[in-house]
Each structure stands twice: as structure tokens, then as C-alpha cells.
Design a protein around this motif. Structure first.
Motif, mmCIF file in Angstrom:
data_model
loop_
_atom_site.group_PDB
_atom_site.id
_atom_site.type_symbol
_atom_site.label_atom_id
_atom_site.label_comp_id
_atom_site.label_asym_id
_atom_site.label_seq_id
_atom_site.Cartn_x
_atom_site.Cartn_y
_atom_site.Cartn_z
ATOM 1 N N GLN A 64 0.819 -1.210 0.000
ATOM 2 C CA GLN A 64 0.000 0.000 0.000
ATOM 3 C C GLN A 64 0.856 1.265 0.000
ATOM 4 O O GLN A 64 0.488 2.278 -0.582
ATOM 5 C CB GLN A 64 -0.943 0.014 1.216
ATOM 6 C CG GLN A 64 -2.023 -1.048 1.171
ATOM 7 C CD GLN A 64 -2.910 -0.927 -0.051
ATOM 8 O OE1 GLN A 64 -3.562 0.086 -0.257
ATOM 9 N NE2 GLN A 64 -2.917 -1.957 -0.880
ATOM 10 N N GLY A 66 3.702 1.486 -1.393
ATOM 11 C CA GLY A 66 4.486 1.542 -2.626
ATOM 12 C C GLY A 66 5.960 1.229 -2.415
ATOM 13 O O GLY A 66 6.780 1.494 -3.288
ATOM 14 N N THR A 67 6.276 0.643 -1.262
ATOM 15 C CA THR A 67 7.662 0.249 -1.010
ATOM 16 C C THR A 67 7.853 -1.214 -1.412
ATOM 17 O O THR A 67 6.884 -1.939 -1.632
ATOM 18 C CB THR A 67 8.038 0.445 0.475
ATOM 19 O OG1 THR A 67 7.185 -0.368 1.284
ATOM 20 C CG2 THR A 67 7.901 1.895 0.892
ATOM 21 N N LYS A 129 -1.413 -5.315 -3.945
ATOM 22 C CA LYS A 129 -0.297 -4.464 -4.388
ATOM 23 C C LYS A 129 1.018 -4.988 -3.848
ATOM 24 O O LYS A 129 1.140 -5.311 -2.671
ATOM 25 C CB LYS A 129 -0.500 -3.028 -3.903
ATOM 26 C CG LYS A 129 -1.594 -2.296 -4.607
ATOM 27 C CD LYS A 129 -1.673 -0.856 -4.105
ATOM 28 C CE LYS A 129 -2.793 -0.121 -4.791
ATOM 29 N NZ LYS A 129 -2.900 1.259 -4.306
ATOM 30 N N GLY A 130 1.992 -5.063 -4.738
ATOM 31 C CA GLY A 130 3.333 -5.489 -4.348
ATOM 32 C C GLY A 130 3.557 -6.978 -4.338
ATOM 33 O O GLY A 130 4.684 -7.430 -4.173
#
Length: 164
Positions: A64, A66-67, A129-130
Motif C-alpha cells: 500500500q 508503494g515500497t 499491491k506489491g
């Protein structure tokens, strides 16, 4: 058992499998819980399940934000789970039986709260995500929670049958 495809089914299977596991854990005394079989004890299995809930919640947060999401954990690949699990057992070596159960309970509550706090669309509307695969957040949550609870109960029942 097919994977859940919506929030209400996910919560239901999570509660069902956690209840089964905790009822089983209530029958295990501390000596039995810490006895090793193939370098793993029931206490180790419980600590492992608690830890994987933390991993999932971290994967979600990182995705979430974005890492980079480290699957399964930084410095490990999926084909190195045996090494990762052995390292985890070493890190949790001083964790007692009551502490392992308390950690599982704390993390199971956090996972259930996570599920309750997210909508069907957030859980099942697309890939997490990710994660770099097609699994939804709900599917990842199920793998970290009820699927792990079910496999832990099966493993523990097998160990207890061997002792009987």
C-alpha cells in the motif's frame, strides 16, 4: 476446501478454523508443547503461525505504501522456506508456550480486525499491491490465517496421535 471469495466467507472461515485450533491448543500441556519432533515442537508451530500473520500484514502495508515487498521476507526466496523456518525457530527459541499462544491470539485478532476493516472490493477486487502475482488481498489473508490454522491443527493432531 475452496478459497473464500468474499469478506463474509473469509471472516467465517477464519473464525471457524481459529476456534478449532484454539480448542486443540487448550488440550496441550507445556511439556508436550515444547517437545521436539524432527526439530520442531508444537510451540514452534504456533509461533510460526503467529509470525506469518505479521508477515502478511507487513506485506500489505508495504504494498500500500508503494515500497518493496519482500516475499517471503527480506533475504529469503520462496524456495528457501526451510531455512527461513529454521531461522525463525532459532529467533523464537526463548518463546514459552503461554507466550506463543498469546502471540498467536494477538496476531489472530489483528488479522480478523484487518478483515473487518476492509471492504469486499479491497479484499477481492484485484491482486494485492506489491505481491507480483494474481492473488487478492483476501486470498493472501486466508493463506496467512485460516489455511495456516488448519494445517497447524492437522500437524498437532498428528503429533498427539503419535504420543498416544
Amino acid at each position: 476446501m475452496p478459497a473464500a471469495t468474499n469478506k463474509s466467507d473469509l471472516i467465517a472461515v477464519t473464525e471457524k478454523e481459529y476456534t478449532k485450533l484454539t480448542k486443540l491448543l487448550d488440550t496441550v500441556d507445556p511439556d508436550t508443547a515444547t517437545e521436539k519432533a524432527d526439530d520442531t515442537s508444537i510451540k514452534d508451530v504456533v509461533g510460526h503461525r503467529a509470525h506469518w500473520i505479521d508477515l502478511f500484514l507487513g506485506w500489505y502495508r508495504d504494498g500500500q505504501a508503494g515500497t518493496q515487498v519482500h516475499f517471503p521476507a527480506e533475504g529469503y526466496k520462496w524456495n528457501e522456506l526451510n531455512r527461513y523456518n529454521a531461522d525463525l525457530r532459532a529467533r523464537q527459541a526463548d518463546l514459552g508456550w503461554d507466550d506463543a499462544k498469546a502471540l498467536l491470539d494477538k496476531n489472530a485478532k489483528a488479522l480478523l480486525q484487518f478483515m473487518q476493516d476492509h471492504s469486499d472490493d479491497e479484499l477481492y477486487g484485484g491482486p494485492m499491491k506489491g505481491a507480483n502475482n494474481n492473488w487478492t488481498t483476501g486470498r493472501w489473508a486466508e493463506a496467512a490465517g485460516p489455511s495456516h490454522y488448519r494445517s497447524a491443527a492437522k500437524y498437532i493432531r498428528g503429533l498427539l496421535r503419535q504420543k498416544a
